[in-house]
Design a protein around this motif. Structure first.
Motif, PDB file in Angstrom:
ATOM      1  N   SER A 247     -37.489 -44.732 -15.948  1.00 30.21           N
ATOM      2  CA  SER A 247     -38.594 -43.615 -16.595  1.00 30.21           C
ATOM      3  C   SER A 247     -39.361 -44.490 -16.492  1.00 30.21           C
TER       4      SER A 247
ATOM      5  N   GLU B  70     -29.281 -40.009 -26.518  1.00 32.43           N
ATOM      6  CA  GLU B  70     -29.475 -39.465 -25.295  1.00 32.43           C
ATOM      7  C   GLU B  70     -29.542 -41.212 -24.296  1.00 32.43           C
TER       8      GLU B  70
ATOM      9  N   GLU C  11     -23.002 -41.164 -17.405  1.00 29.24           N
ATOM     10  CA  GLU C  11     -24.173 -41.454 -16.336  1.00 29.24           C
ATOM     11  C   GLU C  11     -23.966 -42.850 -15.580  1.00 29.24           C
TER      12      GLU C  11
ATOM     13  N   THR D 202     -25.756 -41.395 -24.573  1.00 24.35           N
ATOM     14  CA  THR D 202     -24.579 -40.901 -22.939  1.00 24.35           C
ATOM     15  C   THR D 202     -25.879 -41.290 -21.648  1.00 24.35           C
ATOM     16  N   MET D 203     -26.505 -41.291 -21.411  1.00 25.71           N
ATOM     17  CA  MET D 203     -27.080 -42.199 -20.204  1.00 25.71           C
ATOM     18  C   MET D 203     -26.173 -42.801 -19.696  1.00 25.71           C
TER      19      MET D 203
ATOM     20  N   TRP E 256     -32.427 -46.700 -18.549  1.00 26.31           N
ATOM     21  CA  TRP E 256     -33.628 -45.612 -18.681  1.00 26.31           C
ATOM     22  C   TRP E 256     -34.748 -46.198 -18.049  1.00 26.31           C
TER      23      TRP E 256
ATOM     24  N   GLN F 167     -26.069 -44.866 -16.005  1.00 24.73           N
ATOM     25  CA  GLN F 167     -27.228 -45.542 -15.665  1.00 24.73           C
ATOM     26  C   GLN F 167     -28.279 -45.739 -16.632  1.00 24.73           C
TER      27      GLN F 167
END
Length: 326
Positions: free
Chosen positions: A156, A141, A149, A144-145, A153, A151
């Protein structure tokens, strides 16, 4: 019991205790020589026993009241003095003891740091050669981010800073304690944890670098990482000290080597816990904060790292007067 004879026999002790207490109340506990400190403790126990006996024999309300005052004053000095000494010992450790043990164990710290750096360089190199290597270490994940994307993380954490900060502290302390306990596996678990954490930071560093997010990522890492990563290196050194005692006791018996090197390891652990707590607070409230410019985050990291290096390099200068007392 002949009460008057008992009072006559015991009264010199009461007067002596009162005289010592008056001296402490005027000049402080430090004004007493060690012999009088021991005498204070002995007289306190003696007068406490006299108070109990006076109550049992009902020698008179006035005498009981005076003995109660005397024991109360004694208790305050004996036990509050002990607590002050304990806090002074804690302050002495963090001012001078921790830097001293860091300097004494620098070789183990260097090995721990080198293993981490080796893991980071290996992961970095392999990831740049073959980006598919990242999936072996970094959670999908996150890949992928960052890759798809574009971006990071860290967002959060925003909005749940207190909870995130607490969780970060607990996780970092858990990792560090596992590294220390890994020394009991002859250092195998310690080496694995330090090397794996190096692989992880190297792989993530390559991931953000490949996707042009290195600058904001390291701006996030540097403020707390300037304390967190050295703390992990110190935890690794603690585990290696325990492994040294098990595998290479040298001139000591193995049990004595465990006591000696284990004590050094424990001192390192006492020192790294505050570092991890401070790092957790920074990681929860400062590192992800979008209102703090990235250059300022780098500056904060540099200041903290410089302070830590200077702190660990502190040496206590022993005056000649102190040496004469040894």
């Amino acid at each position: 019991m002949n009460i008057q004879r008992w009072i006559t026999r015991r009264e010199p002790n009461w007067r002596r205790l009162d005289a010592i207490l008056q001296k402490i109340e005027k000049r402080g506990l430090k004004s007493l020589p060690s012999s009088e400190i021991h005498e204070l403790a002995s007289l306190y126990r003696s007068v406490s026993a006299d108070l109990a006996r006076a109550k049992t024999q009902q020698v008179g309300a006035t005498l009981i009241r005076e003995l109660q005052k005397l024991t109360s004053r004694s208790y305050s000095q004996v036990y509050q003095g002990s607590r002050r000494q304990e806090w002074q010992a804690v302050a002495e450790f963090y001012l001078w003891g921790f830097p001293r043990v860091v300097q004494q164990t620098w070789g183990y710290i260097a090995i721990s740091t080198g293993i981490f750096v080796l893991g980071a360089l290996i992961a970095w190199w392999y990831a740049w050669q073959d980006p598919s290597f990242l999936s072996l270490i970094v959670p999908e994940e996150l890949i992928t981010m960052v890759r798809d994307e574009h971006q990071l993380w860290m967002g959060s954490i925003l909005g749940v800073e207190p909870v995130a900060s607490s969780n970060i502290m607990i996780n970092n302390i858990k990792v560090s304690f596992n590294a220390v306990a890994g020394g009991m596996t002859a250092g195998i678990l310690t080496l694995y944890l330090i090397f794996y954490n190096g692989l992880l930071i190297g792989a993530i560093g390559a991931l953000v670098g490949l996707n042009n997010l290195a600058y904001p990522f390291w701006a996030f890492v540097f403020p707390h990482g300037s304390l967190e990563l050295p703390a992990i290196f110190l935890a690794g050194a603690s585990g290696l000290l325990i492994a040294r005692a098990l595998l290479f006791p040298g001139q000591y018996r193995r049990v004595d080597a465990l006591k000696y090197y284990g004590f050094q390891a424990a001192q390192l652990v006492f020192g790294i816990v505050p570092l991890l707590v401070i790092a957790g607070i920074i990681e929860g409230f400062i590192s992800p904060n979008p209102l703090i410019p990235n250059p300022l985050k780098y500056l904060i990291g540099m200041i903290l790292l410089t302070f830590l290096i200077r702190y660990c390099g502190r040496t206590k200068i022993v005056k000649s007067a102190d040496l004469s007392e040894v």
